[in-house]
Design a protein around this motif. Structure first.
Motif, PDB file in Angstrom:
ATOM      1  N   PRO A 130       0.845  -1.198   0.000  1.00 29.77           N
ATOM      2  CA  PRO A 130       0.000   0.000   0.000  1.00 29.77           C
ATOM      3  C   PRO A 130       0.881   1.249   0.000  1.00 29.77           C
ATOM      4  CG  PRO A 130      -0.749  -1.572   1.661  1.00 29.77           C
ATOM      5  CD  PRO A 130       0.566  -2.075   1.159  1.00 29.77           C
TER       6      PRO A 130
ATOM      7  N   TYR B 228      -3.117  -9.344  -1.976  1.00 30.00           N
ATOM      8  CA  TYR B 228      -4.207  -8.376  -1.927  1.00 30.00           C
ATOM      9  C   TYR B 228      -4.420  -7.690  -3.263  1.00 30.00           C
ATOM     10  CZ  TYR B 228      -6.969  -4.280  -0.767  1.00 30.00           C
ATOM     11  OH  TYR B 228      -7.943  -3.314  -0.759  1.00 30.00           O
ATOM     12  N   TYR B 229      -3.351  -7.396  -3.989  1.00 35.90           N
ATOM     13  CA  TYR B 229      -3.457  -6.635  -5.229  1.00 35.90           C
ATOM     14  C   TYR B 229      -3.600  -7.516  -6.475  1.00 35.90           C
ATOM     15  CZ  TYR B 229      -2.326  -2.411  -2.602  1.00 35.90           C
ATOM     16  OH  TYR B 229      -2.354  -1.358  -1.710  1.00 35.90           O
ATOM     17  N   SER B 230      -3.676  -8.833  -6.301  1.00 35.02           N
ATOM     18  CA  SER B 230      -3.866  -9.722  -7.454  1.00 35.02           C
ATOM     19  C   SER B 230      -5.267  -9.548  -8.023  1.00 35.02           C
ATOM     20  CB  SER B 230      -3.658 -11.181  -7.037  1.00 35.02           C
ATOM     21  OG  SER B 230      -2.355 -11.378  -6.522  1.00 35.02           O
ATOM     22  N   THR B 231      -5.420  -9.839  -9.326  1.00 37.69           N
ATOM     23  CA  THR B 231      -6.706  -9.639  -9.990  1.00 37.69           C
ATOM     24  C   THR B 231      -7.123 -10.876 -10.770  1.00 37.69           C
ATOM     25  OG1 THR B 231      -5.722  -8.809 -12.047  1.00 37.69           O
ATOM     26  CG2 THR B 231      -6.156  -7.187 -10.297  1.00 37.69           C
TER      27      THR B 231
END
Length: 391
Positions: free
Chosen positions: A16, A362-365
């Motif tokens: 973050p 957390y930031y995987s899509t």
């Protein structure tokens, strides 16, 4: 730089924005030694460290923040817990899914202190039988060490049930939360955890070089690091007060500031939501990969609870070569090899081959997962065609 990052089980990335901002602010505004001076900058640094300790205590359900000791990583925390607790001739129970950060300190104590070790054998999915665990306790057993989740298979162990067994037998429970801190709910009071080792740079979204150990107030570990603490400096021995007793030397204040920012971010998003998001992405990845000819997924089946790890092997292919192709041809970062857990590979039957590990964060899509599936379809098709040509 990889376009798609699936190595979050090693270190989460990206972080973050608040993490870097907190670290820069700390370096610029609180660059003094915490706990070593009374001037305003030193006091500011001390407050940063205490805030991080308080946040970690709240996240893990710990009553007293001073029962948390900051370390350089989970490995340092595990070494402190194991070497500071286990004595000559003790018996320790652990599992076949442990990381070398547990196995190597224990084997060192076997050689140097005559410690006895029982490794509970997991099944192919990485699960440990509670009944088999219950049968492993002896009169001389003092410690049960368990990885909360396998860094190879993503299997989540029944910690609360193990804790109940430990309480019944008067044994302390040490949990390695390297793969679960920040991504799976943990409450040491409710689950009966006596010691909890955690890294800052994985699920907690902090920087590398950070981590910690929760130590129950009922446990007095022998310090394995001695030196300056800023307290009881007139004494020849380490201070008796926590956390100073276990935090000799200047701490990584800048890193701890970043860790505090990572924990704040997690508490805002909630661990429950993060776990759900990562689980859904792993399910999507498993659904796509399991239909590829020649590819075998390791660990828990589709639909079962696990952390954000999907490990697999490809028939007639070297795991490192697969990872190299993903990086160079598709700009996808994964981890290949033995993942510092040879016992885990023995359990999974992959000692000869190693495995490819894709770990979401957390930031995987969804789009990134689909790119990995498509890349593995092409790679496996290439290996299959090579096999036909050889025949």
């Amino acid at each position: 730089m990889p376009h798609i990052y699936f190595d979050n089980a090693a270190s989460s990335w990206p972080k973050p924005p608040e993490v870097a901002e907190a670290m820069i602010a700390c370096m610029e505004e609180a660059g003094a030694n915490p706990g070593r001076g009374s001037h305003s900058m030193a006091v500011r640094a001390s407050r940063i460290v205490f805030e991080a300790r308080t946040l970690a205590a709240k996240l893990f359900g710990i009553r007293n923040p001073n029962d948390i000791v900051f370390t350089s990583n989970a490995t340092a925390a595990l070494n402190l817990a194991i070497k500071g607790f286990v004595c000559q001739g003790d018996h320790v129970i652990c599992t076949s899914m442990e990381h070398n950060s547990v196995r190597r300190p224990l084997e060192y104590l076997r050689r140097t202190r005559g410690v006895q070790i029982t490794y509970l054998q997991a099944d192919k999915q990485g699960k440990i039988s509670v009944d088999e665990a219950a049968a492993a306790f002896r009169p001389e057993t003092t410690l049960f060490v368990c990885s909360h989740s396998s860094n190879l298979l993503g299997t989540i162990q029944p910690i609360a049930e193990f804790a109940e067994l430990c309480r019944h037998n008067g044994v302390k429970l040490l949990v390695d939360a390297a793969q679960t801190a920040g991504t799976v709910p943990i409450n040491v009071a409710e689950e009966g955890i006596d010691m909890l080792a955690f890294p800052g740079h994985k699920g907690l979204l902090g920087p590398q070089g950070t981590g910690g150990l929760y130590i129950s107030p009922e446990i007095d570990l022998e310090p394995i690091l001695h030196g300056g603490t800023g307290s009881q400096s007139e004494e020849v021995d380490q201070p008796s007060v926590r956390p100073d007793r276990y935090e000799a030397g200047t701490p990584n204040t800048v890193g701890i500031a970043g860790l505090a920012a990572g924990i704040k971010f997690i508490m805002k998003e909630t661990v429950e939501q993060i776990h759900r998001k990562e689980w859904e992405l792993t399910q999507l990845m498993m659904e796509g990969l399991r239909n590829i000819s020649g590819l075998r997924i390791l660990g828990p089946d589709l639909g079962e609870d696990k952390t954000g790890i999907v490990s697999f092997v490809v028939e007639n292919a070297d795991a490192s070569e697969i990872a190299f192709q993903l990086d160079r041809e598709y700009r996808i970062a994964v981890r290949a090899g033995f993942h510092c857990t040879p016992l885990g590979h023995e359990t999974a039957g992959t000692t000869a081959t190693g495995a490819v590990r894709a770990s979401v964060g957390y930031y995987s899509t969804v789009e990134q997962v689909e790119c990995l599936i498509k890349a593995m379809e092409e790679i496996c098709r290439g290996y299959k065609n090579q096999g036909k040509e050889k025949n």
